[in-house]
Design a protein around this motif. Structure first.
Motif, PDB file in Angstrom:
ATOM      1  N   LEU A 281       0.835  -1.209   0.000  1.00  0.00           N
ATOM      2  CA  LEU A 281       0.000   0.000   0.000  1.00  0.00           C
ATOM      3  C   LEU A 281       0.868   1.257   0.000  1.00  0.00           C
ATOM      4  O   LEU A 281       0.575   2.225  -0.705  1.00  0.00           O
ATOM      5  N   ALA A 282       1.952   1.231   0.771  1.00  0.00           N
ATOM      6  CA  ALA A 282       2.870   2.374   0.768  1.00  0.00           C
ATOM      7  C   ALA A 282       3.534   2.532  -0.600  1.00  0.00           C
ATOM      8  O   ALA A 282       3.732   3.656  -1.087  1.00  0.00           O
ATOM      9  N   LEU A 283       3.859   1.411  -1.259  1.00  0.00           N
ATOM     10  CA  LEU A 283       4.443   1.477  -2.595  1.00  0.00           C
ATOM     11  C   LEU A 283       3.439   2.014  -3.613  1.00  0.00           C
ATOM     12  O   LEU A 283       3.826   2.643  -4.608  1.00  0.00           O
ATOM     13  N   THR A 284       2.153   1.778  -3.389  1.00  0.00           N
ATOM     14  CA  THR A 284       1.128   2.334  -4.264  1.00  0.00           C
ATOM     15  C   THR A 284       1.114   3.860  -4.166  1.00  0.00           C
ATOM     16  O   THR A 284       0.935   4.558  -5.173  1.00  0.00           O
ATOM     17  N   VAL A 285       1.312   4.378  -2.961  1.00  0.00           N
ATOM     18  CA  VAL A 285       1.445   5.832  -2.798  1.00  0.00           C
ATOM     19  C   VAL A 285       2.651   6.334  -3.599  1.00  0.00           C
ATOM     20  O   VAL A 285       2.575   7.357  -4.301  1.00  0.00           O
ATOM     21  N   VAL A 286       3.755   5.605  -3.518  1.00  0.00           N
ATOM     22  CA  VAL A 286       4.963   5.986  -4.258  1.00  0.00           C
ATOM     23  C   VAL A 286       4.699   5.976  -5.760  1.00  0.00           C
ATOM     24  O   VAL A 286       5.184   6.846  -6.496  1.00  0.00           O
ATOM     25  N   SER A 287       3.923   5.023  -6.251  1.00  0.00           N
ATOM     26  CA  SER A 287       3.601   4.973  -7.675  1.00  0.00           C
ATOM     27  C   SER A 287       2.874   6.242  -8.113  1.00  0.00           C
ATOM     28  O   SER A 287       3.138   6.774  -9.198  1.00  0.00           O
ATOM     29  N   GLY A 288       1.949   6.706  -7.275  1.00  0.00           N
ATOM     30  CA  GLY A 288       1.276   7.965  -7.579  1.00  0.00           C
ATOM     31  C   GLY A 288       2.256   9.126  -7.654  1.00  0.00           C
ATOM     32  O   GLY A 288       2.154   9.985  -8.542  1.00  0.00           O
ATOM     33  N   LEU A 289       3.203   9.137  -6.747  1.00  0.00           N
ATOM     34  CA  LEU A 289       4.255  10.168  -6.760  1.00  0.00           C
ATOM     35  C   LEU A 289       5.079  10.111  -8.048  1.00  0.00           C
ATOM     36  O   LEU A 289       5.319  11.138  -8.707  1.00  0.00           O
ATOM     37  N   ILE A 290       5.500   8.905  -8.404  1.00  0.00           N
ATOM     38  CA  ILE A 290       6.357   8.734  -9.579  1.00  0.00           C
ATOM     39  C   ILE A 290       5.632   9.139 -10.852  1.00  0.00           C
ATOM     40  O   ILE A 290       6.190   9.835 -11.720  1.00  0.00           O
ATOM     41  N   ASP A 291       4.378   8.741 -10.991  1.00  0.00           N
ATOM     42  CA  ASP A 291       3.645   9.098 -12.198  1.00  0.00           C
ATOM     43  C   ASP A 291       3.301  10.585 -12.240  1.00  0.00           C
ATOM     44  O   ASP A 291       3.188  11.165 -13.323  1.00  0.00           O
ATOM     45  N   ALA A 292       3.144  11.214 -11.087  1.00  0.00           N
ATOM     46  CA  ALA A 292       2.960  12.676 -11.073  1.00  0.00           C
ATOM     47  C   ALA A 292       4.214  13.362 -11.607  1.00  0.00           C
ATOM     48  O   ALA A 292       4.138  14.306 -12.404  1.00  0.00           O
ATOM     49  N   VAL A 293       5.372  12.876 -11.186  1.00  0.00           N
ATOM     50  CA  VAL A 293       6.632  13.436 -11.680  1.00  0.00           C
ATOM     51  C   VAL A 293       6.763  13.229 -13.181  1.00  0.00           C
ATOM     52  O   VAL A 293       7.071  14.164 -13.931  1.00  0.00           O
TER      53      VAL A 293
END
Length: 239
Positions: free
Chosen positions: A34-46
């Motif tokens: 679940l924490a990695l899913t948050v990171v995925s959102g961050l990465i795709d925003a970048v």
């Protein structure tokens, strides 16, 4: 040896209490994913907001973006999208080979080593963004490095096989949430996990977009690397 001594020697061994399972030490994989899913959102925003409309975590969106770019739609780049797709696939191959080597051993060690590699890669991307934010090569470097990291992670998550937590794609998660709901006649057994995954992705995208719009690309990448680094230290091998 007397009969009494033989009886004492051959008697039942004392029962031994099993020690704590080393695989259970740390954060459960559900929490980690679940924490990695948050990171995925961050990465795709970048990548989408800062690297000319390309995804480096969500390859479903990237294939669609490639079609837009090939058709000549403004704001999209064939070369950027192909770089992301290619680097992601190479990362997935690497993740598959790591799974072959480590997948039969400790899940905890396997997960932690893969997460550590992702943290290093995303941290390196952040360093490049800090050092040369305006260089032409920076865009391709950030795309390639983050896409490779996401390919490595996706291959690992797939091999770990935790249900309903892919960390990057929500289409099937949303489908399962609706089709297995009580309204559809289902039991809604995995609804909390699926709902948490959707919320995690939304939260990561929201935070990532705010950081990109207000602080550029390096800071959100640094935040992502820091989160993954913490997970690499704390992940367990239990679901």
């Amino acid at each position: 040896m007397s009969a009494e001594e033989t009886a004492e020697t051959d008697g039942p061994e004392p029962t031994r209490t099993p020690g704590p399972d080393p695989e259970a030490r740390g954060l459960r994989l559900v929490v980690v994913l679940l924490a990695l899913t948050v990171v995925s959102g961050l990465i795709d925003a970048v990548s989408y907001l800062g690297l000319e409309h390309v995804f480096t975590a969500n390859m479903t969106g990237n294939v669609v973006v490639l079609g837009f770019a090939a058709a000549g739609a403004p704001g999209f780049s064939v070369s950027h999208t192909l770089t992301s797709l290619g680097a992601f696939l190479v990362g997935a191959v690497a993740g598959g080979r790591v799974a072959v080597r480590l997948g039969k051993g400790s899940r905890r060690t396997w997960a932690r080593l893969t997460l550590a590699a992702e943290a290093v890669l995303v941290g390196a991307a952040s360093a490049v963004a800090f050092a040369a934010p305006d260089a032409t090569a920076t865009v391709y470097t950030l795309i390639a490095v983050t896409a490779f990291a996401m390919g490595l992670r996706n291959a690992t998550v797939r091999k770990l096989g935790v249900p309903d937590l892919t960390t990057t794609v929500l289409t099937m998660t949303l489908t399962g949430l609706a089709s297995d709901s009580r309204a559809a006649g289902g039991t809604a057994h995995h609804s909390p996990r699926r709902t948490a995954s959707v919320i995690a992705m939304l939260a990561g995208a929201l935070l990532g977009a705010w950081l990109v719009l207000n602080h550029g690309l390096a800071i959100p990448l640094l935040v992502a690397a820091g989160v993954v680094g913490v997970l690499a230290v704390m992940a367990s091998g239990r679901e």
